[in-house]
Structure formats: C-alpha cells, structure tokens
Design a protein around this motif. Structure first.
Motif: not given
Length: 330
Positions: A183-195
């Motif tokens: 449920e936490d969106t404040d203490y974990k941040k993630f992303a996926f790169s472009d190709a």
C-alpha cells in the motif's frame, strides 16, 4: 455514563490519524533514470537513478534514520549479481550499496528481497520474462530532520552481457525501515527505462519489448530442453487471420549450417493448440522431435507457421523469411 475506554477512543483515533498523515507526508521524490540508448555486448555501462528525500516528520526535534535501498532489474544473462556496482552521491554524503543476501527475508512478503521486488514490480513493458531483480542497501545509515529535503543519485555500473537484445530495464529506490509494503507509495519509487539495445553480440536479436508474431520460451535453452513456440495472430493482420488450425513447419541445422532435420507434416504432432485471443502454441523436445542420434546437436531452428494446406505461410516480421531460434545456455 461512558466508560473510561469509550472516552479515550475518540482522542486516540485523532492521534493515530494525525500520525498517519504526518508519515504519509514524509517520503521520496519521484524516480527518473538516465539510460543510454545502446551499448555493445560485454561493454561496461553506467545507468543513473535520480531521486530525493522530502522528510515531513512533524515537529521540532523529530528525526528519521534509515538506510538507502536501490534495486535493478536486468536480464539474467548479464550476471549482474557478480559484476554490478552501485554507488550514490548526496548532500548527506556519498557511499556504496551492497547486495542484500538471498537469505535475508523481506518482512512483509515473506520472500527474500530480490523475489519480493520482482513480485511487486514485475517486468514492466517487457513481454518475455528472462529477468531478475537485485536489491542493494547502503552500508551507512542516515538521519533526517523535518523539512531537510535533498536530492540524490544512484549510479549503476554493470556489464551488459553477450547476447543481442532490445530490452527495458527496471530501477527502484526505497527506505530500509519501510520494507516493501504494497500500500505504500511514498517510500518506494520505481521506474522502467525506454528501449535499451545490446548490439554486436551473440545469437539472434531477442526483442523483449515489441509484440512478436512468433516467440520461443525459454529465451535460452539447449536442444535437449523442452521449448514452447507461440504464434500470436493478434499482433497484426496476417494470411492466417481466421484460420482455426495452425501448424508448425520447422528445420534443424547444425553449427556449420548443415540441414540435419525437417518436419513439414500437417498432423497432430505439428498442430499448435489455441490459447485464446488469436494465440497458438506448441511444446516440443527438439532432439526427440527430429529423432537425433547421439553425437548430433542442433545449433538453431528455422520455422514458419502455416495453415492445413501449407499454402498460407507466416514468417519473421510477417514476411517470407523464417523465424530463427538459436540454442544457447549460460
């Protein structure tokens, strides 16, 4: 008269709500990543994660002490566990991150940290799963006071592996004391790169990102492993649109390109099974499929998908060129 417990319930609820609000306001900034468009096979490459902390702890004298977490999702064949190095820079100091041991359990999921990250973040826009998440933790702890906003960068230095591929990479930053709460969106941040493309390497280009008419799982195998060939007619219009019975037409070659076997019959053996949504698949054991003798080995397959008459044929990229699958295994 209200009991003492009843009188206390309302004030306690207010306190809990205030504490929750204060904690929710304390977290990490959004995560962005700098990733080059391509690299040559075996090259050392750097990726950078950009984020920051925004502590809203609520009240003078309060502080928040934690260690930085960072994670990467890369193809298994890169062997990143052995060669990746993660470092970070920040106004509170610079440091190194160490891979969390496999034996250490992430408290919320009951899995180790790497398994928990993959379960939570998945594989992003990639369509084929040949990835691993690897989670690292800073060797130092850092204490924040209220409103002490900072920016930080995490640099990943890693060898990209030897296979040609087009892939989207995954990145994560978090706080060690918050774990991976769903449920936490404040203490974990993630992303996926472009190709990101790896060139000048071994084998056929493995396109993890773009929908493919024909795919093979697993991505890497030997001719003695069971493989699954899939035809996805939903990707684009082909001559097999509306065809209910799809068949495999396949040839096997050795390491010097000599033909060592061909299967071109229209029987139950070569018929793909429909799985819905214009998708069909067939499982096969290559050595048994071509009845190879001991000492003979398949280097690669070339194949098409056809209708029952064999007159309608679909090849790589919806052309008359065959799909190709090269056997290799780490």
């Amino acid at each position: 008269m209200k009991s003492l417990l009843q009188k206390l319930i309302h004030p306690l609820m207010v306190v809990v709500m205030l504490l929750t609000l204060l904690l929710v306001q304390c977290g990490l900034k959004s995560l962005t990543v700098t990733v080059p468009k391509q690299a040559k096979a075996g090259q050392q490459v750097s990726f950078t994660m950009h984020s920051g902390a925004e502590p809203r702890i609520g009240g003078d004298g309060n502080n928040y002490t934690t260690q930085l977490l960072a994670g990467i999702m890369v193809p298994k064949g890169w062997n990143a566990r052995k060669n990746a190095v993660l470092t970070f820079t920040s106004p509170k100091g610079n440091g190194t991150l160490r891979m969390i041991p496999d034996a250490e359990i992430e408290p919320v999921s009951g899995l180790n940290w790497h398994q928990a990250a993959k379960k939570m973040f998945g594989i992003g826009p990639n369509l084929i799963d040949d990835f691993e998440w690897i989670v690292y933790r800073s060797t130092q702890s850092y204490t924040f006071v209220n409103n002490e906003d900072i920016d930080f960068d995490v640099k990943v230095s890693c060898l990209v592996g030897t296979e040609n591929m087009l892939v989207s990479l995954g990145f994560y930053v978090g706080s060690s004391i918050e774990n991976l709460r769903p449920e936490d969106t404040d203490y974990k941040k993630f992303a996926f790169s472009d190709a990101f493309e790896v060139t000048d390497g071994e084998g056929d280009l493995v396109d993890f990102i773009n929908p493919q008419l024909g795919t093979v799982q697993p991505v890497k195998s030997l001719d003695n492993d069971i493989i699954t060939l899939t035809f996805d007619g939903g990707v684009t219009s082909t001559v097999l649109d509306g065809v209910q019975q799809v068949y495999l037409q396949v040839k096997a070659f050795d390491e010097v390109g000599k033909l060592i076997g061909e299967v071109n019959e229209k029987t139950e053996r070569t018929q793909l099974k429909p799985t819905g949504g214009k998708k069909f698949l067939v499982d096969l054991w290559p050595r048994g499929y071509f009845n190879l003798n001991k000492g003979s080995y398949i280097a690669y397959l070339e194949y098409y998908y056809t209708d029952a008459t064999g007159s309608k044929i679909v090849g790589y990229g919806n052309t008359d060129k065959p799909f190709k699958y090269t056997f290799r295994c780490d």
